[in-house]
Design an enzyme around this catalytic site. Structure first.
Site, PDB file in Angstrom:
ATOM      1  N   GLY A 128       0.868  -1.171   0.000  1.00 31.16           N
ATOM      2  CA  GLY A 128       0.000   0.000   0.000  1.00 31.16           C
ATOM      3  C   GLY A 128       0.901   1.216   0.000  1.00 31.16           C
ATOM      4  O   GLY A 128       1.584   1.488   0.992  1.00 31.16           O
ATOM      5  N   ALA A 129       0.942   1.909  -1.155  1.00 31.12           N
ATOM      6  CA  ALA A 129       1.784   3.110  -1.248  1.00 31.12           C
ATOM      7  C   ALA A 129       0.909   4.357  -1.161  1.00 31.12           C
ATOM      8  O   ALA A 129       1.206   5.386  -1.761  1.00 31.12           O
ATOM      9  CB  ALA A 129       2.584   3.097  -2.545  1.00 31.12           C
TER      10      ALA A 129
ATOM     11  N   VAL B 151      -0.761   6.251   4.272  1.00 34.47           N
ATOM     12  CA  VAL B 151      -0.112   5.639   5.443  1.00 34.47           C
ATOM     13  C   VAL B 151       1.118   4.817   5.033  1.00 34.47           C
ATOM     14  O   VAL B 151       2.173   4.910   5.665  1.00 34.47           O
ATOM     15  CB  VAL B 151      -1.117   4.756   6.224  1.00 34.47           C
TER      16      VAL B 151
ATOM     17  N   ARG C 100     -11.147   5.520   5.699  1.00 34.45           N
ATOM     18  CA  ARG C 100     -12.507   6.034   5.842  1.00 34.45           C
ATOM     19  C   ARG C 100     -12.622   7.473   5.385  1.00 34.45           C
ATOM     20  O   ARG C 100     -11.657   8.217   5.345  1.00 34.45           O
ATOM     21  CB  ARG C 100     -13.021   5.855   7.270  1.00 34.45           C
TER      22      ARG C 100
ATOM     23  N   SER D  16      -4.431  -2.040   7.996  1.00 31.44           N
ATOM     24  CA  SER D  16      -5.722  -1.808   7.340  1.00 31.44           C
ATOM     25  C   SER D  16      -6.875  -2.007   8.317  1.00 31.44           C
ATOM     26  O   SER D  16      -6.855  -2.906   9.148  1.00 31.44           O
ATOM     27  CB  SER D  16      -5.881  -2.769   6.161  1.00 31.44           C
ATOM     28  N   ASN D  17      -7.894  -1.179   8.172  1.00 28.39           N
ATOM     29  CA  ASN D  17      -9.059  -1.223   9.070  1.00 28.39           C
ATOM     30  C   ASN D  17     -10.212  -2.062   8.513  1.00 28.39           C
ATOM     31  O   ASN D  17     -10.305  -2.213   7.305  1.00 28.39           O
ATOM     32  CB  ASN D  17      -9.561   0.215   9.299  1.00 28.39           C
TER      33      ASN D  17
ATOM     34  N   ASP E 259      -3.165   5.247  18.912  1.00 34.51           N
ATOM     35  CA  ASP E 259      -4.146   5.789  19.863  1.00 34.51           C
ATOM     36  C   ASP E 259      -3.443   6.307  21.128  1.00 34.51           C
ATOM     37  O   ASP E 259      -3.845   7.327  21.690  1.00 34.51           O
ATOM     38  CB  ASP E 259      -5.184   4.715  20.220  1.00 34.51           C
TER      39      ASP E 259
ATOM     40  N   ARG F 247      -1.921   9.639  20.393  1.00 35.98           N
ATOM     41  CA  ARG F 247      -2.968  10.685  20.423  1.00 35.98           C
ATOM     42  C   ARG F 247      -3.350  11.016  21.862  1.00 35.98           C
ATOM     43  O   ARG F 247      -3.537  12.179  22.219  1.00 35.98           O
ATOM     44  CB  ARG F 247      -4.188  10.190  19.632  1.00 35.98           C
TER      45      ARG F 247
ATOM     46  N   HIS G  98      -9.430  -1.167  18.400  1.00 37.56           N
ATOM     47  CA  HIS G  98      -9.039   0.091  17.742  1.00 37.56           C
ATOM     48  C   HIS G  98     -10.270   0.677  17.034  1.00 37.56           C
ATOM     49  O   HIS G  98     -10.377   0.678  15.822  1.00 37.56           O
ATOM     50  CB  HIS G  98      -7.910  -0.194  16.745  1.00 37.56           C
TER      51      HIS G  98
HETATM   52  P1  NAI Z   1      -4.894   5.155   0.786  1.00 35.21           P
HETATM   53  O1  NAI Z   1      -6.137   5.018  -0.029  1.00 35.21           O
HETATM   54  O2  NAI Z   1      -4.152   6.433   0.757  1.00 35.21           O
HETATM   55  O3  NAI Z   1      -3.887   3.991   0.390  1.00 35.21           O
HETATM   56  C1  NAI Z   1      -4.261   2.667   0.238  1.00 35.21           C
HETATM   57  C2  NAI Z   1      -3.426   2.085  -0.874  1.00 35.21           C
HETATM   58  O4  NAI Z   1      -3.679   0.681  -0.934  1.00 35.21           O
HETATM   59  C3  NAI Z   1      -3.754   2.664  -2.257  1.00 35.21           C
HETATM   60  O5  NAI Z   1      -2.596   3.229  -2.843  1.00 35.21           O
HETATM   61  C4  NAI Z   1      -4.239   1.452  -3.037  1.00 35.21           C
HETATM   62  O6  NAI Z   1      -3.902   1.465  -4.411  1.00 35.21           O
HETATM   63  C5  NAI Z   1      -3.564   0.319  -2.302  1.00 35.21           C
HETATM   64  N1  NAI Z   1      -4.178  -0.988  -2.539  1.00 35.21           N
HETATM   65  C6  NAI Z   1      -5.496  -1.302  -2.591  1.00 35.21           C
HETATM   66  N2  NAI Z   1      -5.655  -2.618  -2.853  1.00 35.21           N
HETATM   67  C7  NAI Z   1      -4.405  -3.141  -2.951  1.00 35.21           C
HETATM   68  C8  NAI Z   1      -3.908  -4.437  -3.186  1.00 35.21           C
HETATM   69  N3  NAI Z   1      -4.727  -5.484  -3.374  1.00 35.21           N
HETATM   70  N4  NAI Z   1      -2.578  -4.613  -3.230  1.00 35.21           N
HETATM   71  C9  NAI Z   1      -1.727  -3.570  -3.046  1.00 35.21           C
HETATM   72  N5  NAI Z   1      -2.146  -2.320  -2.796  1.00 35.21           N
HETATM   73  C10 NAI Z   1      -3.463  -2.100  -2.765  1.00 35.21           C
HETATM   74  O7  NAI Z   1      -5.308   4.784   2.300  1.00 35.21           O
HETATM   75  P2  NAI Z   1      -4.481   5.119   3.641  1.00 35.21           P
HETATM   76  O8  NAI Z   1      -4.929   6.407   4.176  1.00 35.21           O
HETATM   77  O9  NAI Z   1      -3.059   4.874   3.368  1.00 35.21           O
HETATM   78  O10 NAI Z   1      -5.068   3.987   4.630  1.00 35.21           O
HETATM   79  C11 NAI Z   1      -4.767   2.631   4.390  1.00 35.21           C
HETATM   80  C12 NAI Z   1      -5.505   1.741   5.391  1.00 35.21           C
HETATM   81  O11 NAI Z   1      -4.969   1.945   6.695  1.00 35.21           O
HETATM   82  C13 NAI Z   1      -7.004   2.020   5.504  1.00 35.21           C
HETATM   83  O12 NAI Z   1      -7.711   0.818   5.661  1.00 35.21           O
HETATM   84  C14 NAI Z   1      -7.101   2.859   6.762  1.00 35.21           C
HETATM   85  O13 NAI Z   1      -8.380   2.798   7.357  1.00 35.21           O
HETATM   86  C15 NAI Z   1      -6.036   2.195   7.607  1.00 35.21           C
HETATM   87  N6  NAI Z   1      -5.528   2.990   8.709  1.00 35.21           N
HETATM   88  C16 NAI Z   1      -5.282   2.329   9.874  1.00 35.21           C
HETATM   89  C17 NAI Z   1      -4.749   2.963  10.959  1.00 35.21           C
HETATM   90  C18 NAI Z   1      -4.480   2.194  12.214  1.00 35.21           C
HETATM   91  O14 NAI Z   1      -4.175   2.807  13.249  1.00 35.21           O
HETATM   92  N7  NAI Z   1      -4.571   0.872  12.194  1.00 35.21           N
HETATM   93  C19 NAI Z   1      -4.440   4.408  10.904  1.00 35.21           C
HETATM   94  C20 NAI Z   1      -4.698   5.009   9.622  1.00 35.21           C
HETATM   95  C21 NAI Z   1      -5.221   4.309   8.562  1.00 35.21           C
END
Ligand code: NAI
Length: 308
Positions: free
Chosen positions: A7-8, A11, A82, A119-120, A148, A151, A175
């Protein structure tokens, strides 16, 4: 040491950026399904090396898992984030499919890797990865409590007008906005209970702000946050690869600890070279125990949606 971040997006890229800046590995692979994005972001990041002074070169990969081969630590951030008004739980359907296939691919090329799930809904995604992959529990870590807790410390520092570095505090449980448990009773400022400095009303407000910390940012930014999440993942990776044995709340598979079985939830663990080494057993008050039980019920209900 080799680290892969899948996931680039916001995050994942921030995580990789933090990892290379601190030179936590000789090789860092950033993989995404979107053509060119991971290669582009990796090159952009590497162009900061001459400016910031580090030597680790990130390698981008458009879905080519061969490049991730032999990773010591893999981080899964792929999936939807989200949008304002959404809960983390609403992401379950789509993200479950993504996390499952990504975990399979990663373990095919790096069967001995320590896996960090971001991932969530994170606790359920971690539980699913455990059930579906058969990975030994100590090599599977869900990241949520580290963020958390950061924060929580920040809100405490803001309320007390002190440095977050002088605050110790932990958030355990699930979480989620309603499932996490900021442990205000155990939080300290330079070894002194924070209750010496803040009224119970102020402490309650800090706890409430912490619980909706992610939602507050999502509302302000329009999508979920990345700076603190990326730094939180890096902190876990650092404790693992440098064998620091830091105590961090992480979502791990519980088998009776904290009164829970067959569930992944946030509890303090010691993080070292082999993953999480042991669970730290906190002496919780009756109210905290009840909150943990309630949190477990909510996480279990979410796990139930996957029919695992
Ligand atoms: P984002 O949309 O910016 O990045 C997600 C990336 O995953 C995209 O570049 C997308 O192309 C890629 N992706 C999707 N399907 C894929 C696959 N099958 N193989 C490889 N790459 C794939 O989202 P962001 O903001 O980076 O968040 C990512 C996840 O992390 C979300 O589910 C978010 O809710 C979660 N998250 C969890 C936190 C935690 O504390 N556990 C904190 C912040 C975000």
């Amino acid at each position: 040491m080799k680290i892969t971040v899948v996931g680039a997006g916001a995050v994942g890229a921030t995580t990789a950026d933090n990892i290379i800046r601190r030179e936590l590995a000789e090789e860092v692979v950033l993989l995404d399904i979107k053509e060119g994005v991971s290669e582009g972001k990796s090159l952009d990041m590497y162009q900061t090396a001459a400016l910031l002074g580090f030597n680790t070169k990130p390698i981008g990969s458009t879905n080519d898992y061969e490049k991730t081969k032999g990773s010591d630590v893999v981080v899964i951030t792929s999936g939807l984030p989200r949008k304002p008004g959404m809960t983390r739980e609403e992401l379950i359907g789509i993200n479950a499919g993504i996390v499952k296939s990504v975990t399979e691919n990663l373990l095919k090329y790096s069967p001995k890797a320590i896996v960090i799930v971001v991932s969530n809904p994170m606790d359920t995604m971690t539980y699913m990865a455990f059930k579906e992959s058969g990975i030994p529990k100590k090599r599977l870590i869900g990241m949520g409590g580290a963020l958390d807790s950061a924060r929580f410390k920040t809100y405490l520092a803001l309320a007390m007008d002190v440095s977050p570095l002088d605050i110790h505090g932990m958030v355990i449980g699930g979480h989620g906005d309603t499932t996490m448990i900021p442990l205000t009773r155990l939080a300290t400022y330079n070894g002194m209970p924070v209750s010496r400095f803040l009224s119970s009303e102020k402490l309650e407000k800090v706890a409430a702000d912490t619980m909706v910390g992610g939602a507050t940012l999502t509302k302000l930014i329009g999508t979920s946050a990345w700076y603190a999440p990326g730094a939180a993942v890096m902190m876990l990776v650092e404790s693992i690869v440098r064998n620091q044995k830091r105590v961090v709340p992480c979502s791990v598979y519980l088998n009776g600890e904290y009164g829970q079985k067959d569930i992944c939830m946030g509890v303090p663990v010691v993080l070292g070279r082999n993953g999480w080494e042991k669970i730290i057993s906190l002496r919780l008050s009756d109210a905290e125990k009840a909150a943990f039980e309630k949190s477990a019920e909510a996480v279990r209900a979410m796990n139930g949606a996957l029919n695992l």
